[in-house]
Scaffold this active site. Structure first.
Site, PDB file in Angstrom:
ATOM      1  N   HIS A  82     -15.229   2.102  -1.809  1.00  0.00           N
ATOM      2  CA  HIS A  82     -13.921   2.664  -1.193  1.00  0.00           C
ATOM      3  C   HIS A  82     -13.188   2.882  -2.463  1.00  0.00           C
ATOM      4  O   HIS A  82     -13.231   2.246  -3.425  1.00  0.00           O
ATOM      5  CB  HIS A  82     -13.055   1.606  -0.654  1.00  0.00           C
ATOM      6  N   ARG A 168       4.621   3.621   7.736  1.00  0.00           N
ATOM      7  CA  ARG A 168       4.869   3.256   6.332  1.00  0.00           C
ATOM      8  C   ARG A 168       5.344   4.560   5.545  1.00  0.00           C
ATOM      9  O   ARG A 168       6.128   4.861   4.592  1.00  0.00           O
ATOM     10  CB  ARG A 168       3.951   2.445   5.741  1.00  0.00           C
ATOM     11  N   SER A 183      -4.059  -2.769   4.574  1.00  0.00           N
ATOM     12  CA  SER A 183      -4.368  -1.604   4.897  1.00  0.00           C
ATOM     13  C   SER A 183      -5.865  -1.261   4.618  1.00  0.00           C
ATOM     14  O   SER A 183      -7.016  -1.131   5.421  1.00  0.00           O
ATOM     15  CB  SER A 183      -3.744  -0.395   4.723  1.00  0.00           C
TER      16      SER A 183
HETATM   17  N1  URA Z   1      -5.053   3.864   1.376  1.00  0.00           N
HETATM   18  C1  URA Z   1      -5.104   3.394   2.455  1.00  0.00           C
HETATM   19  O1  URA Z   1      -6.057   3.329   3.308  1.00  0.00           O
HETATM   20  N2  URA Z   1      -3.915   2.654   2.821  1.00  0.00           N
HETATM   21  C2  URA Z   1      -3.046   2.302   2.206  1.00  0.00           C
HETATM   22  O2  URA Z   1      -1.903   1.694   2.334  1.00  0.00           O
HETATM   23  C3  URA Z   1      -2.869   3.242   0.720  1.00  0.00           C
HETATM   24  C4  URA Z   1      -3.920   3.904   0.605  1.00  0.00           C
END
Ligand code: URA
Length: 433
Positions: A82, A168, A183
């Site tokens: 990621h 958010r 997240s």
């Molecule tokens: N990427 C995400 O998937 N979530 C976040 O809160 C910030 C960046």
């Protein structure tokens, strides 16, 4: 239990227990807790923070809020990556076939680009015919057969994150370490891979502007992933300049192919080798040196590029196109960006460079904007390079000629040209294991 009492507890600096976090997440997903109370809770978390125990519980509750993908058939060979997002970041196109060529099982879901950052799902769709939507069983069968499948984010995975992230975004609570950690990690945990490598970007094109902030986020994500039973490591890499030379979907596919053919080295190569090495160490359990040797051999032998072609063709993509695509294909206009002064490039505002590519049609401002896969920028000079008035700093590619002038202006505004060469900064700041 009442959500009011939980908001009050967090607002006053208290620690939420697992049942309380579960109550908040379940209630928000089923609609019994309204947006305004969830927003108040996010703001309380933003100001008061969360300890590791709370962040792990939040991550776990969010991961369990929807479907969890079961990859246990692949034992501990599954490996995911990621990136926290950047400009010119085409690493997934490169590292996933490398790792699959080495025996890893990559069952990956990738997002689309939004704002100044690109997304792997869009880059894959730039390949004619490439399908990124698949039934779950077909996705798993493909991983079993060829070791790699990459699709768009689909199904009912982490509905809590979908709702909370949108909330958010409009309540100034995105840049909170526990909220970002939960997240990102909830999505990775729900996606099922045993090993996870995170590429946390730091700099002007990233969410975290300094390596110190990126380190705190990286440490948090690694700790939470481990607490959830996964093998995790995180690289902290530079995003004070675009990664590689291509920005924009087709252009980035071209650069990825060039790298896998062994035609280019440089920053993109170094970051890809570092990420693939971490992934290989985790899924194979081998040393850093051995993993790196295997990664380099997979590129040099052509095994990784063969795996990329197999992957593309299995997902319906046109392999002949992939083998022949060139910089500028599909774009009606190629416009040079001319340097206005003599000196050294001392800084690049990478976020502004990403938004110049969006002006050309390479990205979206809103979720449903249509993108032009062939649009984008190739970068000929980066921070530290000596430049002369009149030289070419890069090229713009677009099908919308009117976009070229504002994009060139945005690009030039993003550069600082000074008399002295800048201090060299690191490409890979650290690796957290
Ligand atoms: N990427 C995400 O998937 N979530 C976040 O809160 C910030 C960046």
């Amino acid at each position: 239990m009442r959500i009011y009492d939980l908001i009050l507890k967090k607002r006053n600096g208290g620690t939420l227990d697992r049942d309380e976090i579960d109550y908040f997440i379940n209630g928000y997903v089923d609609g019994s807790i309204p947006d305004y109370q969830a927003a108040a809770m996010c703001m309380a978390i933003y100001f008061r923070g969360m300890d590791d125990y709370e962040t792990a519980a939040l991550t776990d509750c969010m991961a369990r809020s929807g479907e969890m993908i079961d990859l246990s058939d692949f034992k501990d060979l599954t490996v995911d990556k990621h990136s926290t997002g950047g400009v010119g970041d085409k690493t997934t196109l490169i590292v996933t076939p490398i790792v699959a060529a080495l025996g890893g099982k990559v069952a990956k879901m990738s997002g689309r680009g939004l704002g100044h950052t690109g997304g792997t799902a869009d880059k894959l769709e730039a390949i004619p015919g490439m399908k990124i939507n698949m039934e779950r069983q077909d996705f798993l069968n493909q991983v079993k057969k060829i070791g790699i499948a990459v699709i768009g984010q689909s199904g009912n995975l982490t509905p809590a994150d979908k709702k909370l992230y949108a909330l958010r975004d409009v309540t100034a609570t995105v840049d909170s370490i526990p909220l970002i950690t939960s997240s990102v990690m909830s999505k990775k945990i729900a996606a099922g891979s045993h090993s996870i490598v995170l590429d946390v970007k730091a700099g002007s094109g990233a969410f975290m502007k300094t390596p110190a902030d990126a380190r705190v986020l990286a440490q948090n994500m690694v700790a939470i992933g481990k607490a959830c039973g996964r093998k995790v490591s995180a690289l902290i890499t530079d995003m004070n300049r675009p990664l590689g030379y291509a920005i924009g979907n087709t252009l980035e596919v071209v650069e990825a192919v060039e790298l896998l053919r062994g035609d280019i080295k440089g920053d993109l190569y170094d970051v890809c080798v570092a990420i693939a090495t971490e992934m290989t160490m985790l899924f194979k359990g081998v040393s850093y040196t051995k993993a790196m040797e295997e990664v380099i051999r997979a590129i040099d032998s052509g095994a990784a590029f063969s795996k990329m072609k197999e992957w593309v063709s299995t997902q319906g993509g046109d392999v002949e196109w992939l083998e022949n695509v060139k910089i500028g294909d599909g774009a009606a206009f190629e416009v040079p960006i001319i340097c206005p002064a003599d000196g050294y490039i001392t800084a690049m505002n990478t976020e502004a460079i990403g938004s110049a590519a969006v002006i050309l049609g390479a990205g979206r401002n809103k979720k449903d904007d249509v993108i032009d896969y062939s649009a984008g920028i190739t970068v000929c000079a980066k921070t530290g390079d000596k430049v002369e008035k009149g030289c070419v700093l890069g090229y713009l590619y677009t099908n919308d000629y009117k976009a070229a002038e504002p994009a060139a202006e945005r690009y030039l505004d993003a550069l600082t040209i000074g008399f002295e060469p800048p201090e060299q900064t690191k490409l890979i700041y650290d690796i957290i294991r």
